[in-house]
Scaffold this motif. Sequence first.
Motif, PDB file in Angstrom:
ATOM      1  N   LYS A 156       0.823  -1.218   0.000  1.00 48.16           N
ATOM      2  CA  LYS A 156       0.000   0.000   0.000  1.00 48.16           C
ATOM      3  C   LYS A 156       0.854   1.262   0.000  1.00 48.16           C
ATOM      4  O   LYS A 156       0.382   2.341   0.377  1.00 48.16           O
ATOM      5  CB  LYS A 156      -0.954  -0.009   1.189  1.00 48.16           C
ATOM      6  CG  LYS A 156      -0.291  -0.137   2.558  1.00 48.16           C
ATOM      7  CD  LYS A 156      -1.351  -0.182   3.649  1.00 48.16           C
ATOM      8  CE  LYS A 156      -0.715  -0.306   5.039  1.00 48.16           C
ATOM      9  NZ  LYS A 156      -1.745  -0.357   6.095  1.00 48.16           N
ATOM     10  N   TYR A 158       2.736   4.662  -1.022  1.00 49.27           N
ATOM     11  CA  TYR A 158       2.333   5.800  -1.845  1.00 49.27           C
ATOM     12  C   TYR A 158       3.387   6.899  -1.762  1.00 49.27           C
ATOM     13  O   TYR A 158       3.783   7.295  -0.671  1.00 49.27           O
ATOM     14  CB  TYR A 158       0.971   6.344  -1.415  1.00 49.27           C
ATOM     15  CG  TYR A 158       0.520   7.517  -2.243  1.00 49.27           C
ATOM     16  CD1 TYR A 158       0.290   7.374  -3.613  1.00 49.27           C
ATOM     17  CD2 TYR A 158       0.327   8.771  -1.672  1.00 49.27           C
ATOM     18  CE1 TYR A 158      -0.128   8.443  -4.387  1.00 49.27           C
ATOM     19  CE2 TYR A 158      -0.092   9.852  -2.438  1.00 49.27           C
ATOM     20  CZ  TYR A 158      -0.314   9.684  -3.804  1.00 49.27           C
ATOM     21  OH  TYR A 158      -0.709  10.752  -4.571  1.00 49.27           O
ATOM     22  N   ARG A 193       2.230   5.041  -8.325  1.00 50.73           N
ATOM     23  CA  ARG A 193       2.322   5.205  -6.879  1.00 50.73           C
ATOM     24  C   ARG A 193       3.350   6.225  -6.404  1.00 50.73           C
ATOM     25  O   ARG A 193       3.167   6.861  -5.377  1.00 50.73           O
ATOM     26  CB  ARG A 193       2.735   3.880  -6.233  1.00 50.73           C
ATOM     27  CG  ARG A 193       1.730   2.778  -6.255  1.00 50.73           C
ATOM     28  CD  ARG A 193       2.403   1.506  -5.749  1.00 50.73           C
ATOM     29  NE  ARG A 193       1.480   0.415  -5.603  1.00 50.73           N
ATOM     30  CZ  ARG A 193       0.725   0.219  -4.520  1.00 50.73           C
ATOM     31  NH1 ARG A 193       0.794   1.056  -3.519  1.00 50.73           N
ATOM     32  NH2 ARG A 193      -0.088  -0.817  -4.453  1.00 50.73           N
ATOM     33  N   ARG A 368      -8.502  -0.432  -4.325  1.00 48.53           N
ATOM     34  CA  ARG A 368      -7.800  -1.213  -3.305  1.00 48.53           C
ATOM     35  C   ARG A 368      -6.308  -0.895  -3.219  1.00 48.53           C
ATOM     36  O   ARG A 368      -5.602  -1.426  -2.393  1.00 48.53           O
ATOM     37  CB  ARG A 368      -7.930  -2.727  -3.612  1.00 48.53           C
ATOM     38  CG  ARG A 368      -9.339  -3.190  -3.826  1.00 48.53           C
ATOM     39  CD  ARG A 368      -9.364  -4.600  -4.396  1.00 48.53           C
ATOM     40  NE  ARG A 368      -8.272  -4.847  -5.316  1.00 48.53           N
ATOM     41  CZ  ARG A 368      -8.202  -4.402  -6.569  1.00 48.53           C
ATOM     42  NH1 ARG A 368      -9.186  -3.684  -7.065  1.00 48.53           N
ATOM     43  NH2 ARG A 368      -7.158  -4.671  -7.325  1.00 48.53           N
ATOM     44  N   HIS A 369      -5.813  -0.019  -4.084  1.00 52.29           N
ATOM     45  CA  HIS A 369      -4.382   0.150  -4.261  1.00 52.29           C
ATOM     46  C   HIS A 369      -3.641   0.590  -3.004  1.00 52.29           C
ATOM     47  O   HIS A 369      -2.465   0.246  -2.827  1.00 52.29           O
ATOM     48  CB  HIS A 369      -4.117   1.161  -5.375  1.00 52.29           C
ATOM     49  CG  HIS A 369      -4.587   0.714  -6.716  1.00 52.29           C
ATOM     50  ND1 HIS A 369      -5.862   0.280  -6.951  1.00 52.29           N
ATOM     51  CD2 HIS A 369      -3.953   0.617  -7.910  1.00 52.29           C
ATOM     52  CE1 HIS A 369      -6.003  -0.052  -8.220  1.00 52.29           C
ATOM     53  NE2 HIS A 369      -4.856   0.138  -8.830  1.00 52.29           N
ATOM     54  N   TYR A 370      -4.273   1.371  -2.156  1.00 51.64           N
ATOM     55  CA  TYR A 370      -3.568   1.924  -0.996  1.00 51.64           C
ATOM     56  C   TYR A 370      -4.145   1.429   0.327  1.00 51.64           C
ATOM     57  O   TYR A 370      -3.883   1.995   1.375  1.00 51.64           O
ATOM     58  CB  TYR A 370      -3.613   3.460  -1.055  1.00 51.64           C
ATOM     59  CG  TYR A 370      -3.214   3.984  -2.413  1.00 51.64           C
ATOM     60  CD1 TYR A 370      -1.917   3.830  -2.876  1.00 51.64           C
ATOM     61  CD2 TYR A 370      -4.141   4.577  -3.255  1.00 51.64           C
ATOM     62  CE1 TYR A 370      -1.539   4.278  -4.129  1.00 51.64           C
ATOM     63  CE2 TYR A 370      -3.776   5.023  -4.516  1.00 51.64           C
ATOM     64  CZ  TYR A 370      -2.471   4.873  -4.950  1.00 51.64           C
ATOM     65  OH  TYR A 370      -2.108   5.309  -6.194  1.00 51.64           O
ATOM     66  N   SER A 371      -4.910   0.347   0.252  1.00 44.68           N
ATOM     67  CA  SER A 371      -5.570  -0.182   1.449  1.00 44.68           C
ATOM     68  C   SER A 371      -4.949  -1.481   1.934  1.00 44.68           C
ATOM     69  O   SER A 371      -5.379  -2.026   2.956  1.00 44.68           O
ATOM     70  CB  SER A 371      -7.059  -0.424   1.159  1.00 44.68           C
ATOM     71  OG  SER A 371      -7.211  -1.456   0.188  1.00 44.68           O
ATOM     72  N   GLY A 372      -3.959  -1.991   1.211  1.00 45.85           N
ATOM     73  CA  GLY A 372      -3.380  -3.280   1.565  1.00 45.85           C
ATOM     74  C   GLY A 372      -4.189  -4.457   1.070  1.00 45.85           C
ATOM     75  O   GLY A 372      -3.890  -5.599   1.415  1.00 45.85           O
TER      76      GLY A 372
END
Length: 389
Positions: A156, A158, A193, A368-372
């Motif tokens: 996740k 960024y 990212r 979902r990219h930055y939520s794990g």
Amino acid sequence: MKITDIKIFLVDCYRTNWVFVRMDTDEGIQGVGEGTLEYKEYALEGAVRHLRQYLIGKNPLEIEKHWHDIYRDAYWRGGPVLMSALSAVEMAMWDILGKVLRVPVYQLLGGKIRDQVKIYVNGWFAGAKEPEEFAEKAKDMVKWGVRAMKWDPFGKAYMNISNSELDRALRCVDAVRQAVGKGVDLLIEGHGRFDVPTSIRIAKELEQFKPMFFEEPVPPDNLDALSEVRRKSPVAIAAGERLYGRRSFKELLEKGAADYIQPDVSHAGGIWECRKIAAMSEAYYIPFAPHNPSGPIANAATLQLAACTPNFEILEIMVSDVMWRQDVTNEHLAFQDGCIRIPEKPGLGIELREEACMEHPYIPHDLRHYSGQLTNIRPPQTVRYFLEK
């Protein structure tokens, strides 16, 4: 011939919702298109309704005229919503034209130069968390005949990434490389990212694994930043899935910002616009490797481009999908030795099944990219929908 109606279908597919259109004519010939726009499906539906107002009563065979007039008269030009809507209806018009002339769309774009196209799979890693799990899933792909695979190993993160996070990502890449050997292409996804120094740092670390490319290392809205990463990267850079129309790609090419370009036929402006983008990149000796993780109609349209585009390098495809993917169209893909054969049916070679689409209505989904949760890309039950050999 005149367009009499355009119908829109929003179909849940777990990760997002497919957005299909069906274009009807007064001669009974129908065309289908797709503009799947992840997490902005209602906006896309509204945009297609606006285009419907213009297109009703028009001749669907005048594709270039309608594309030009819609783009010109939009006033707010470009962007994902308008261009995805335009992509969907443009696809449907090409489908109609191919059916009228009883030839595949590729025949209308200059004719076929290849019978099959190499693929790389996405989504093969669904559910994996640890490097060892990625490695086992990668081995399964190789046994099945896959020769190239892509994934995002960066959790996740960024903008920047800690030493421990980067170490974990590199261990994942290493595990997959060890599992599949040197003969399989690895493609590393960045999902836009990172900032410039982090992207360069990661690219240098990836060099040891000899990836085919590092995709979208920085966010898509600054091509100078992407150009700086490419200038200092020891591995090839790919980008373009979030650019729209030939004008954006003209800037990317002029800035020397990527080694591979990745327009998406369902977002960048449709089949003919992507063919124009590919021709521009051909003049720069840049390979065309389109973004294509969406639904069956977008995939059918991309295969038409694969057939007739000289610098078409490789096709992205999801390795599995929701159980009902086989129900919503008559998609039939023949896979062998890491390649998919080009279909030969008239138009796009695919038909929409309206009743099946309506059995899976829209469900909201979040990024979902930055939520794990990035690897939770597929439901517990999936199907490999291209099994013919």
